[in-house]
Design an enzyme around this catalytic site. Structure first.
Site, PDB file in Angstrom:
ATOM      1  N   LEU A   1      13.217  29.685 -16.292  1.00 19.10           N
ATOM      2  CA  LEU A   1      13.383  28.947 -17.547  1.00 19.10           C
ATOM      3  C   LEU A   1      14.466  27.883 -17.389  1.00 19.10           C
ATOM      4  O   LEU A   1      15.606  28.197 -17.076  1.00 19.10           O
ATOM      5  CB  LEU A   1      13.757  29.908 -18.674  1.00 19.10           C
TER       6      LEU A   1
ATOM      7  N   GLY B   1      15.910  24.299 -21.621  1.00 19.96           N
ATOM      8  CA  GLY B   1      16.896  24.223 -22.706  1.00 19.96           C
ATOM      9  C   GLY B   1      17.829  23.031 -22.556  1.00 19.96           C
ATOM     10  O   GLY B   1      17.903  22.384 -21.520  1.00 19.96           O
TER      11      GLY B   1
ATOM     12  N   ARG C   1      26.402  22.622 -24.808  1.00 18.33           N
ATOM     13  CA  ARG C   1      27.848  22.803 -24.612  1.00 18.33           C
ATOM     14  C   ARG C   1      28.392  22.182 -23.322  1.00 18.33           C
ATOM     15  O   ARG C   1      29.589  22.111 -23.120  1.00 18.33           O
ATOM     16  CB  ARG C   1      28.195  24.300 -24.656  1.00 18.33           C
TER      17      ARG C   1
ATOM     18  N   ASN D   1      27.132  28.021 -19.491  1.00 15.01           N
ATOM     19  CA  ASN D   1      26.885  27.325 -20.750  1.00 15.01           C
ATOM     20  C   ASN D   1      27.871  26.182 -20.986  1.00 15.01           C
ATOM     21  O   ASN D   1      27.651  25.347 -21.845  1.00 15.01           O
ATOM     22  CB  ASN D   1      26.948  28.299 -21.927  1.00 15.01           C
TER      23      ASN D   1
ATOM     24  N   GLU E   1      19.326  39.979 -30.445  1.00 16.20           N
ATOM     25  CA  GLU E   1      20.206  38.843 -30.165  1.00 16.20           C
ATOM     26  C   GLU E   1      21.467  38.920 -31.020  1.00 16.20           C
ATOM     27  O   GLU E   1      21.441  39.446 -32.136  1.00 16.20           O
ATOM     28  CB  GLU E   1      19.468  37.526 -30.448  1.00 16.20           C
TER      29      GLU E   1
ATOM     30  N   GLY F   1      22.209  39.124 -25.663  1.00 17.56           N
ATOM     31  CA  GLY F   1      21.336  40.043 -26.389  1.00 17.56           C
ATOM     32  C   GLY F   1      21.755  41.475 -26.051  1.00 17.56           C
ATOM     33  O   GLY F   1      22.104  41.773 -24.912  1.00 17.56           O
TER      34      GLY F   1
ATOM     35  N   LYS G   1      21.504  20.612 -17.735  1.00 18.72           N
ATOM     36  CA  LYS G   1      22.389  21.710 -17.324  1.00 18.72           C
ATOM     37  C   LYS G   1      22.043  22.277 -15.955  1.00 18.72           C
ATOM     38  O   LYS G   1      22.928  22.472 -15.119  1.00 18.72           O
ATOM     39  CB  LYS G   1      22.358  22.821 -18.383  1.00 18.72           C
TER      40      LYS G   1
HETATM   41  C1  UD1 Z   1      19.043  34.685 -23.539  1.00 15.12           C
HETATM   42  C2  UD1 Z   1      18.448  35.992 -24.104  1.00 15.12           C
HETATM   43  C3  UD1 Z   1      19.583  37.009 -24.269  1.00 15.12           C
HETATM   44  C4  UD1 Z   1      20.272  37.218 -22.932  1.00 15.12           C
HETATM   45  C5  UD1 Z   1      20.738  35.901 -22.338  1.00 15.12           C
HETATM   46  C6  UD1 Z   1      21.208  36.124 -20.921  1.00 15.12           C
HETATM   47  C7  UD1 Z   1      16.546  35.381 -25.517  1.00 15.12           C
HETATM   48  C8  UD1 Z   1      16.034  35.218 -26.885  1.00 15.12           C
HETATM   49  N1  UD1 Z   1      17.825  35.731 -25.371  1.00 15.12           N
HETATM   50  O1  UD1 Z   1      19.938  34.184 -24.517  1.00 15.12           O
HETATM   51  O2  UD1 Z   1      19.085  38.223 -24.746  1.00 15.12           O
HETATM   52  O3  UD1 Z   1      21.373  38.094 -23.094  1.00 15.12           O
HETATM   53  O4  UD1 Z   1      19.669  34.940 -22.279  1.00 15.12           O
HETATM   54  O5  UD1 Z   1      21.736  34.964 -20.364  1.00 15.12           O
HETATM   55  O6  UD1 Z   1      15.779  35.222 -24.574  1.00 15.12           O
HETATM   56  N2  UD1 Z   1      14.986  27.970 -22.423  1.00 15.12           N
HETATM   57  C9  UD1 Z   1      13.768  27.311 -22.274  1.00 15.12           C
HETATM   58  N3  UD1 Z   1      13.050  26.988 -23.387  1.00 15.12           N
HETATM   59  C10 UD1 Z   1      13.458  27.292 -24.633  1.00 15.12           C
HETATM   60  C11 UD1 Z   1      14.690  27.973 -24.789  1.00 15.12           C
HETATM   61  C12 UD1 Z   1      15.423  28.298 -23.664  1.00 15.12           C
HETATM   62  O7  UD1 Z   1      13.363  27.015 -21.147  1.00 15.12           O
HETATM   63  O8  UD1 Z   1      12.724  26.979 -25.574  1.00 15.12           O
HETATM   64  C13 UD1 Z   1      15.750  28.317 -21.224  1.00 15.12           C
HETATM   65  C14 UD1 Z   1      17.146  27.726 -21.187  1.00 15.12           C
HETATM   66  O9  UD1 Z   1      17.118  26.470 -20.537  1.00 15.12           O
HETATM   67  C15 UD1 Z   1      17.912  28.763 -20.369  1.00 15.12           C
HETATM   68  C16 UD1 Z   1      17.197  30.074 -20.675  1.00 15.12           C
HETATM   69  O10 UD1 Z   1      15.926  29.719 -21.211  1.00 15.12           O
HETATM   70  O11 UD1 Z   1      17.827  28.517 -18.976  1.00 15.12           O
HETATM   71  C17 UD1 Z   1      17.939  30.932 -21.679  1.00 15.12           C
HETATM   72  O12 UD1 Z   1      18.073  30.230 -22.871  1.00 15.12           O
HETATM   73  P1  UD1 Z   1      19.402  30.261 -23.703  1.00 15.12           P
HETATM   74  O13 UD1 Z   1      19.227  29.436 -24.912  1.00 15.12           O
HETATM   75  O14 UD1 Z   1      20.556  29.977 -22.819  1.00 15.12           O
HETATM   76  O15 UD1 Z   1      19.377  31.812 -24.159  1.00 15.12           O
HETATM   77  P2  UD1 Z   1      20.619  32.709 -24.478  1.00 15.12           P
HETATM   78  O16 UD1 Z   1      21.071  32.432 -25.858  1.00 15.12           O
HETATM   79  O17 UD1 Z   1      21.614  32.623 -23.397  1.00 15.12           O
HETATM   80 CA    CA Z   2      22.184  31.173 -21.643  1.00 12.96          CA
END
Ligand code: UD1
Ligand code: CA
Length: 424
Positions: free
Chosen positions: A8, A11, A15, A229, A156, A141, A22
């Site tokens: 993934l 995002g 920050r 982050n 979360e 989470g 990122k």
């Molecule tokens: C997420 C988890 C959380 C966990 C944490 C660990 C969820 C809902 N939460 O939270 O339980 O403890 O990671 O680090 O999954 N991303 C996408 N598309 C999107 C949203 C996010 O590709 O639509 C990617 C971001 O770029 C990132 C990753 O997913 O690489 C995690 O997203 P982020 O928003 O950082 O989730 P956390 O709030 O950290």
């Molecule tokens: Ca994260």
């Protein structure tokens, strides 16, 4: 069993306050995403990187560095569950394991991922999530368990009750899925939560409700799931990565005189009995032999290969250079785009002028075995100094110098007796 990975990386990384996406922020010259891809490259046969913000830049990076990976666009970004659902069309008939990772978690290691997958297989799990324990679990989470200690769900931070917030077992954001069994979840996730997002974490309770086997693998070393982050996180991750590297080098017989001022990238190999002196910075991919002396204050910038018994001394910068054994560059030099033989001596202040700023072309300098370069020489590339030739101090070399010749471009020395007294 066939294993594929979903990473993934769509995002925003708000920050970081940056124009660079990122996952392309770097630790020792390698982007965060590169660390994650390198960790899975020997485990999976294919990786899908989910891109969104700055999709073009991230795609360029992936395409030009990792042939086993392809990018999949997620637009708009509706959450981590939505992100993974983007690969469903590509994996319609896939019947193996899918490992899901985040592109902003570079400290996870290949050996941990292997253990995680072995655990998943040995438990006969359908879905395994990696968890760890943090003294301060804020922002992660939380792993919520049933009374019998089995997994219940992941909540979360923003959706958690005070009681749930007190739980310090957290979701590492790394999952192993029997793809075929879990895939239907991705069309059934809802965004009914505090952030209005499709949470990947909801596949845990979904799996439970389907009577699938859902497990957590508790990772002891919580450092490995440290997520980036902010810039402060980036600095901390760099420090952790460096400490890890220096420790492993020392265990393998490399002397690091002052670990607190030495920086060595993960992709640098160093032979035993080499000594790294203080304030040395080694970034990118390099290979250094045995019995070498590097630094103090040396800067190796990647693409550097140094054979045994060489010396790269203080304030010497080296980039993209192959240096054969017993060669010394003791002081204040720049060696770039070069091929340097054995038993070569490079005098203080020698510069390879490898870059033409008008044409933006970089050219190569070749120094054959036994060449001696006098101090303060400029080697204007492309240029070759053939075997055993000597260059007099202060020369500017623009042509091939034949073997065993002496070359010098020095202006003749003039001595004017009594000049100072006459003119004062
Ligand atoms: C997420 C988890 C959380 C966990 C944490 C660990 C969820 C809902 N939460 O939270 O339980 O403890 O990671 O680090 O999954 N991303 C996408 N598309 C999107 C949203 C996010 O590709 O639509 C990617 C971001 O770029 C990132 C990753 O997913 O690489 C995690 O997203 P982020 O928003 O950082 O989730 P956390 O709030 O950290
Ligand atoms: Ca994260």
């Amino acid at each position: 069993m066939e294993i594929k990975s979903v990473i993934l990386a769509a995002g925003k990384g708000t920050r970081m306050k940056s124009n660079t996406p990122k996952v392309l922020h770097k630790i020792m010259e390698k982007p965060l995403l590169g660390y994650v891809l390198d960790n899975v490259k020997d485990i999976v046969n294919e990786a899908y990187v989910i891109v969104g913000h700055h999709a073009e830049e991230v795609t360029d990076y992936v395409n030009s560095n990792y042939s086993f990976a392809k990018t999949v666009l997620q637009s708009p970004q509706l959450g981590t569950g939505h992100a993974v659902s983007m690969v469903c069309p590509y994996l319609a008939n896939f019947d193996g394991l899918a490992i899901i990772l985040c592109g902003d978690t570079p400290l996870i290691t290949e050996s941990t991922l292997k253990k995680f997958i072995e655990y998943h297989i040995s438990c006969g799990s359908d879905l395994t999530v990696m968890s760890t324990i943090f003294d301060n679990p804020t922002n992660y989470g939380r792993i919520i368990r049933e009374d019998d200690n089995s997994l219940k769900c992941i909540v979360e931070e923003k959706d958690a009750t005070a009681e749930q917030k007190a739980v310090n077992e957290v979701n590492a954001g790394i999952y192993c899925l029997n793809w075929k069994k879990i895939k239907p979840a991705f069309s059934q996730l809802t965004s009914n939560n505090a952030q209005g997002e499709y949470y990947l974490t909801d596949i845990i309770s979904w799996g439970k409700n389907q009577n699938l086997k859902v497990n957590a693998y508790i990772l002891e070393n919580n450092e490995e799931i440290y997520g980036i982050n902010s810039r402060a996180n980036l600095a901390e991750a760099t420090r952790i990565m460096n400490t890890r590297k220096l420790t492993s080098l020392m265990e393998n017989g490399v002397t690091i005189v002052d670990p607190s001022s030495t920086w060595i990238s993960e992709d640098t190999e160093i032979g035993n009995d080499t000594i790294i002196y203080p304030s040395t910075y080694i970034e990118g991919k390099n290979k250094i032999g045995s019995n070498c002396k590097i630094g103090p204050c040396a800067h190796l910038r990647g693409g550097v290969e140094i054979a045994d018994n060489c010396k790269i001394g203080n304030f010497v910068e080296v980039k993209k250079a192959k240096i054969d054994h017993n060669t010394n560059a003791g002081h204040l030099s720049y060696i770039g785009d070069s091929e340097i033989g054995a038993n070569v001596n490079i005098g203080a202040g020698t510069i390879t002028a490898n870059y033409n700023p008008l044409t933006k072309v970089k050219s190569k300098t070749i120094l054959k075995d036994n060449v001696k370069i006098g101090s303060n020489t400029v080697l204007v590339a492309p240029v070759e100094v053939q075997e055993g030739a000597n260059i007099g101090a202060g020369s500017v070399i623009t042509k091939t110098i034949p073997q065993w010749a002496l070359a010098l471009t020095r202006a003749p020395l003039r001595i004017i007796e009594g000049w100072v007294k006459k003119n004062s």
